[in-house]
Design an enzyme around this catalytic site. Sequence first.
Site, PDB file in Angstrom:
ATOM      1  CB  SER A 168      -0.972  -0.036   1.178  1.00 10.27           C
ATOM      2  OG  SER A 168      -2.005   0.901   1.024  1.00 10.27           O
ATOM      3  CD  GLU A 207      -5.107  -3.889  -4.368  1.00  8.75           C
ATOM      4  OE1 GLU A 207      -5.330  -3.559  -3.192  1.00  8.75           O
ATOM      5  OE2 GLU A 207      -4.030  -4.367  -4.733  1.00  8.75           O
ATOM      6  CG  HIS A 259      -5.613  -2.491   0.096  1.00  8.37           C
ATOM      7  ND1 HIS A 259      -4.626  -2.409  -0.872  1.00  8.37           N
ATOM      8  CD2 HIS A 259      -5.236  -1.639   1.086  1.00  8.37           C
ATOM      9  CE1 HIS A 259      -3.710  -1.535  -0.479  1.00  8.37           C
ATOM     10  NE2 HIS A 259      -4.057  -1.068   0.699  1.00  8.37           N
TER      11      HIS A 259
END
Length: 522
Positions: A193, A321, A417
Amino acid sequence: MSVAASEPSGELPAVRVAGGLVRGCREAGVAVFRGIPFAEPPVGALRFAAPRPVRGWDGVRPAVSYGPPPPQGGHFGMDALAADAAGDDWLTVNVWSPDPGPGAGLPVMVWIQGGAYSIGTSGLPEYDGGRLARDGVVVVTFNYRVGLEGYGLFEGAPANRGLLDQIAALEWVRENIGAFGGDPGRVTVFGQSAGAGSVAALLGAGRAAGLFRRAVAQSVQGTFFTPELAADIAGACAAELGLRPTAADLSGVDPARLAAAGDAIGAKAGQWADRWGPAAHRAIPFSPVVDGESLAATPWRALADGAGRDVDLLVGHTRHETRLLAALDGVLGQVTPEQAEAALRVYGPGPDAALRYREAFPDAGPEELYELVCSDWLFRMPSLHLAEAQAAAGGRAHVYELAWAAPGMGGTLGACHGLDVPLVFGNLDRGRPAVLIGEGPNPEAEELSARMRAAWTAFAAGGDPGWPAYDPGRRAVLLLDTGPAVAAYPEEASRRLWRDHAFRALPLVGRHVVREAGARDE
């Protein structure tokens, strides 16, 4: 030159580093050292300064507890975690080594945690490096400044202090990791990230050149700011406190109060949508700044120009995601046509993005269109374009997509994610991301984690994760699922939609913008 202290059988491990002697502990056969300072605390006269080399200490420094987190935003209770920790040694490293002694020559993996550049600390249980270290690597984690402390752009302070902290940590690794059994010539930096965005930034940062041989970027956050945008946001944060955006004014503000001001601006960022553009819509008040000094260009431009040609790259993303982010925002399963249209307009590649997405995905409803364009803009296409820029410049890149649908949270989040974090570290039953795995890790999760750890550590050791390098013709990637397979990049429709898009630094979109001399936005 660092050397290991003698370690008689049965005694706790001790190592001499640049600042002095540190003594760690042993956990499950691994030597562990926590909370070693790699720079002076950035407080007092050093507040908002670039990191300074740590001063030495006398005697033996215990290295059994994590250093205190840097000042944090309030997401997920991180501000309370920081407030409960004593001390201002924010800039510390932690080391896990299966063989802590000079000459072992083990590969080194240096982790950079994510957190939208607003939160993050290396002491979270999901980042425990013990399981990964038992696979034959030295694992390093560290803290860096986040939020206004690390990325606020204002007068009297260098830009990208969080990035400068990362470089200082890597310099510490180069100088000291041999004493822990690591090979300073085989350092792999890896992150997820905002941590992957940091890895991407380091690939193009001149000061980071030569500090690592390989890089792993998991779900690259694609937001980078122009100086004008970063300064405007910092100005709003300072105004929240009734102050000017200068180091002189802000240096006397309690760090917790400064972090709270950043949170307050992030919470109402939509008020500035006409000035801050996508950063306001997604409530992202902090990102690395393409300032022409610490960062001369965006990672995609830097790699296309050959900046990372000599660094092996492993990069990828998850399939779904932003499904987790939609759940946190309270819109998962409830996206309206109007919300989907707004997302396509704000985040899509070009003024006709809404039409092109609907043509590319004719059966997609509002929910899927919303997820697709948000995922593509924030993580998936920045990750893919990083590989394509590397390959175009003659460098080596390997690409993956994590497609395994996690059983946790009722199975609604898919391959979302953050799912990769527990799988890569092997911490399937601890930390916040582990909730995605479900109660009691099942055999599928255990097997996938073992495969990912084997690929990541093999890449760190020799540059080959076990599948072919990416090239613009075949576009071969590894699909990580219950049955991993090499195939053509699966998100072909999105790839085509974004093929001609350039991920430039996000600008200040309000009127009467005056550019700083010499600033670049690519």
